[in-house]
Design a protein around this motif. Structure first.
Motif, mmCIF file in Angstrom:
data_model
loop_
_atom_site.group_PDB
_atom_site.id
_atom_site.type_symbol
_atom_site.label_atom_id
_atom_site.label_comp_id
_atom_site.label_asym_id
_atom_site.label_seq_id
_atom_site.Cartn_x
_atom_site.Cartn_y
_atom_site.Cartn_z
ATOM 1 N N THR A 9 -30.174 64.552 153.040
ATOM 2 C CA THR A 9 -28.740 64.481 152.764
ATOM 3 C C THR A 9 -28.558 64.115 151.288
ATOM 4 N N GLY A 10 -27.348 64.297 150.788
ATOM 5 C CA GLY A 10 -27.047 63.930 149.408
ATOM 6 C C GLY A 10 -25.577 63.626 149.275
ATOM 7 N N LYS A 11 -25.218 62.929 148.209
ATOM 8 C CA LYS A 11 -23.794 62.637 148.031
ATOM 9 C C LYS A 11 -23.430 62.604 146.564
ATOM 10 N N ALA A 12 -22.155 62.754 146.270
ATOM 11 C CA ALA A 12 -21.660 62.652 144.899
ATOM 12 C C ALA A 12 -20.282 62.017 144.922
ATOM 13 N N LEU A 13 -20.022 61.194 143.921
ATOM 14 C CA LEU A 13 -18.707 60.569 143.771
ATOM 15 C C LEU A 13 -18.222 60.804 142.344
ATOM 16 N N PRO A 14 -16.922 60.969 142.161
ATOM 17 C CA PRO A 14 -16.412 61.078 140.786
ATOM 18 C C PRO A 14 -16.569 59.745 140.057
ATOM 19 N N ALA A 163 -18.025 64.001 147.724
ATOM 20 C CA ALA A 163 -18.722 65.147 148.313
ATOM 21 C C ALA A 163 -20.022 64.676 148.943
ATOM 22 N N ALA A 164 -20.463 65.387 149.959
ATOM 23 C CA ALA A 164 -21.764 65.092 150.558
ATOM 24 C C ALA A 164 -22.335 66.361 151.169
ATOM 25 N N ALA A 165 -23.667 66.384 151.278
ATOM 26 C CA ALA A 165 -24.356 67.596 151.715
ATOM 27 C C ALA A 165 -25.522 67.248 152.630
ATOM 28 N N ALA A 166 -25.944 68.225 153.409
ATOM 29 C CA ALA A 166 -27.161 68.086 154.204
ATOM 30 C C ALA A 166 -27.935 69.395 154.138
ATOM 31 N N ILE A 167 -29.243 69.286 154.232
ATOM 32 C CA ILE A 167 -30.090 70.487 154.325
ATOM 33 C C ILE A 167 -30.761 70.455 155.690
ATOM 34 N N VAL A 168 -30.678 71.564 156.396
ATOM 35 C CA VAL A 168 -31.162 71.595 157.776
ATOM 36 C C VAL A 168 -32.111 72.769 158.013
ATOM 37 N N GLU A 169 -33.012 72.524 158.956
ATOM 38 C CA GLU A 169 -33.973 73.547 159.407
ATOM 39 C C GLU A 169 -33.967 73.544 160.928
ATOM 40 N N ILE A 170 -34.729 74.458 161.499
ATOM 41 C CA ILE A 170 -34.842 74.457 162.948
ATOM 42 C C ILE A 170 -35.554 73.170 163.385
ATOM 43 N N GLY A 171 -35.153 72.643 164.541
ATOM 44 C CA GLY A 171 -35.730 71.404 165.046
ATOM 45 C C GLY A 171 -36.855 71.669 166.029
ATOM 46 N N SER A 172 -36.907 70.836 167.046
ATOM 47 C CA SER A 172 -37.977 70.959 168.040
ATOM 48 C C SER A 172 -37.378 70.675 169.419
ATOM 49 N N ILE A 289 -17.593 62.542 157.057
ATOM 50 C CA ILE A 289 -18.707 62.547 158.022
ATOM 51 C C ILE A 289 -20.056 62.738 157.315
ATOM 52 N N PRO A 290 -20.206 63.720 156.398
ATOM 53 C CA PRO A 290 -21.519 63.824 155.744
ATOM 54 C C PRO A 290 -21.837 62.643 154.823
ATOM 55 N N THR A 291 -20.805 62.009 154.229
ATOM 56 C CA THR A 291 -21.067 60.828 153.394
ATOM 57 C C THR A 291 -21.548 59.674 154.277
ATOM 58 N N ALA A 292 -20.947 59.523 155.459
ATOM 59 C CA ALA A 292 -21.393 58.483 156.401
ATOM 60 C C ALA A 292 -22.794 58.808 156.937
ATOM 61 N N LEU A 293 -23.058 60.089 157.152
ATOM 62 C CA LEU A 293 -24.399 60.509 157.596
ATOM 63 C C LEU A 293 -25.440 60.199 156.522
ATOM 64 N N HIS A 294 -25.062 60.440 155.262
ATOM 65 C CA HIS A 294 -25.946 60.103 154.140
ATOM 66 C C HIS A 294 -26.211 58.598 154.099
ATOM 67 N N GLU A 295 -25.172 57.806 154.332
ATOM 68 C CA GLU A 295 -25.319 56.341 154.372
ATOM 69 C C GLU A 295 -26.325 55.952 155.468
ATOM 70 N N ALA A 296 -26.207 56.594 156.628
ATOM 71 C CA ALA A 296 -27.140 56.316 157.736
ATOM 72 C C ALA A 296 -28.565 56.689 157.330
ATOM 73 N N MET A 297 -28.689 57.812 156.626
ATOM 74 C CA MET A 297 -30.006 58.300 156.201
ATOM 75 C C MET A 297 -30.651 57.337 155.200
ATOM 76 N N VAL A 298 -29.933 56.980 154.153
ATOM 77 C CA VAL A 298 -30.550 56.176 153.077
ATOM 78 C C VAL A 298 -30.745 54.715 153.476
ATOM 79 N N THR A 299 -30.034 54.260 154.512
ATOM 80 C CA THR A 299 -30.246 52.886 154.986
ATOM 81 C C THR A 299 -31.238 52.859 156.155
ATOM 82 N N GLY A 300 -31.906 53.996 156.394
ATOM 83 C CA GLY A 300 -32.985 54.029 157.377
ATOM 84 C C GLY A 300 -32.549 53.907 158.827
ATOM 85 N N ARG A 301 -31.321 54.317 159.102
ATOM 86 C CA ARG A 301 -30.824 54.157 160.473
ATOM 87 C C ARG A 301 -30.961 55.408 161.325
#
Lengths: 326, 326
Positions: A9-14, A163-172, A289-301
């Motif tokens: 995930t990634g994020k950007a703020l002005p 702004a926030a982004a995610a990169i996704v691939e097929i899962g399992s 939602i993607p910014t909150a998802l990024h927060e979850a990602m970078v805080t190891g949750r």
């Protein structure tokens, strides 16, 4: 189960960070007014020269760097903003170059108002599983500060840009989308609106400056959403054999202070299970939602095997929910 | 092969039919100027009080009637217009009620400029095959007449308003999408633009009336599209084991007189294999491909087993193609 894996995930703020007390001064309000009305401590505002597509590209580059992949390995870009930077061409086309994506890939926009990112994630899952694409980037960027009616505290003080982004691939078999649901109730279609932006209000059909401002009837939104949410969650979880009380983490749309406060009670979950970035970002429309998802990602949750609920409401009125195992 | 079946199509046109000779008079041109410049005999224009979402709903109702289904059997509405009627909420939310669709279904927008309908059709195929939905409606409506720069013949005289829809279900081993490809080349992102409509040009960031008008550099579009199209078609057909000369029917975007004239030569196909409604509709932006598809349907040209090529270019610059067996 629709296999999909969020690889980064990634994020950007002005640049401009605005506290609620600074906003009190700007709006000529008494000290504490904005914080009390909005529940936001601070949010970020773009300058009038910033392009929304550049903000999107910054978030996307952040996600590409975090994944340690080459940008040329992305074969589809989905732009999922609620409001674009311009009517034509699509935002996705305008983001590609600035994000360093190669010419010739596929790129288009999805618009499901505040739930665009979630709709994009579900589409990405089906596209990956159909074999159409192998690595998809999804990005939401919003600059609500350009269209706020400062004379209406309810529909202006809560918003922030970003702004926030995610990169996704097929899962399992164990990593993917367990359930997804989106329901639109058009009785609420006028509760949140911007009248300009298309063919309805323009120089040919007639327009005024106020047509460009966001208007919301917060009470009606809250009442309709509250009436519908419980049944919606039951329908979302019905095929899963477990209840929404049993998820590990909730990544909600950061709609308002009230909606965030009710989230814990409504879902019967401890506050600690809910990603709450509202106080430090405000409502960032589809970027919440993607910014909150990024927060979850970078805080190891987003721990292996965790059951994660993405949930929210959008102009329309639309309810959306997705249960992921990550 | 991604199984998808088009069970019906529908179309709608605004009331006012304008011949090129009437447009000569309105624009104070010599007799024959508009026809010669545009290649259009007549097109349809909405009145300034018409809503784009109502035009979309009319096309959708036409498709629902043609299919002889109940509207409540549709579980997803995809709105695929290039330009919306307003910035918020999504057009799909605004179309639902007018089209008689039930509250609670899923509804959102796809924007791939002139290729939105084709992108929507491919997404519908993947969504149907993932089991997310069972019957999907796709609709494109456009009112370009609200944003034309009449001082620029090249980018104004070719357009017409209108809407068209399709209803799709899962197909079979022999009925579906054989191949699909979309490629965006952002070196062309400024060749077709409307600057207003979002955060770039509005009362806060600054705007002028001309920002609301469509601008096109037709020569650059044609040059870039021509350079790319042959290789694009080769890549589209590469997995199929046959060549584009061997399709039975072509449903192209009705971009311009020149593009329609070149289509036959470029594809090495007789004119009779190409659905050409340009002279009687003009370029209807994203509504062109579904309107041409509707024409093919009602004239009995979608015969069982036929190999049908949908193909076109869009602002972006984007090239798109899909090979269907119907």
């Amino acid at each position: 189960m629709l296999p999909i894996r969020i690889i980064s995930t990634g994020k950007a703020l002005p640049a401009e960070k605005i506290s609620s007390s600074e906003l009190d001064l700007r709006l000529n309000k008494t000290s504490g007014f904005v914080k009390k009305k909005s529940g936001v401590d601070y949010r970020y505002f773009s300058s009038v020269n910033d392009f929304q597509s550049d903000l999107a590209a910054a978030a996307l580059r952040d996600a590409i760097n975090a994944a340690q992949i080459h940008s040329s390995s992305i074969d589809l870009l989905l732009s999922t903003s609620a409001v674009p930077d311009q009517a034509l061409p699509s935002m996705a086309c305008r983001i590609m170059q600035a994000a360093g994506l190669p010419a010739g890939i596929s790129a288009f926009d999805i618009n499901a108002s505040c739930l665009g990112f979630m709709a994009g994630l579900q589409l990405a899952a089906t596209l990956l599983n159909s074999g159409t694409y192998r690595r998809i980037a999804i990005v939401s960027a919003e600059i609500p500060s350009r269209g706020l009616d400062w004379s209406d505290p309810e529909s202006s003080l809560i918003f922030g840009d970003g702004a926030a982004a995610a990169i996704v691939e097929i899962g399992s078999e164990t990593v993917g989308c367990q359930a997804y649901r989106m329901e639109t109730y058009p009785e609420g279609k006028t509760y949140c609106e911007i009248l300009a932006g298309g063919t309805r209000c323009n120089p040919t059909s007639g327009m005024k400056d106020s047509d460009f401002l966001f208007h919301m009837d917060g009470k009606k939104v809250f009442k309709l959403a509250s009436k519908l949410m419980e049944g919606f969650l039951d329908r979302l979880f019905e095929p899963l054999g477990y209840n929404y009380h049993e998820v590990d983490l909730v990544v909600p749309h950061q709609a308002s202070y009230l909606s965030m406060q009710h989230m814990s009670r409504r879902l019967g979950l401890p506050q600690s299970a809910i990603i709450d970035i509202y106080h430090s970002h405000g409502n960032q429309v589809s970027a919440s939602i993607p910014t909150a998802l990024h927060e979850a990602m970078v805080t190891g949750r987003l721990t292996e095997g965790a059951k994660v609920l993405l949930v929210g409401t959008a102009a329309g009125l639309t309810l959306g929910g997705m249960v992921l195992t990550v």
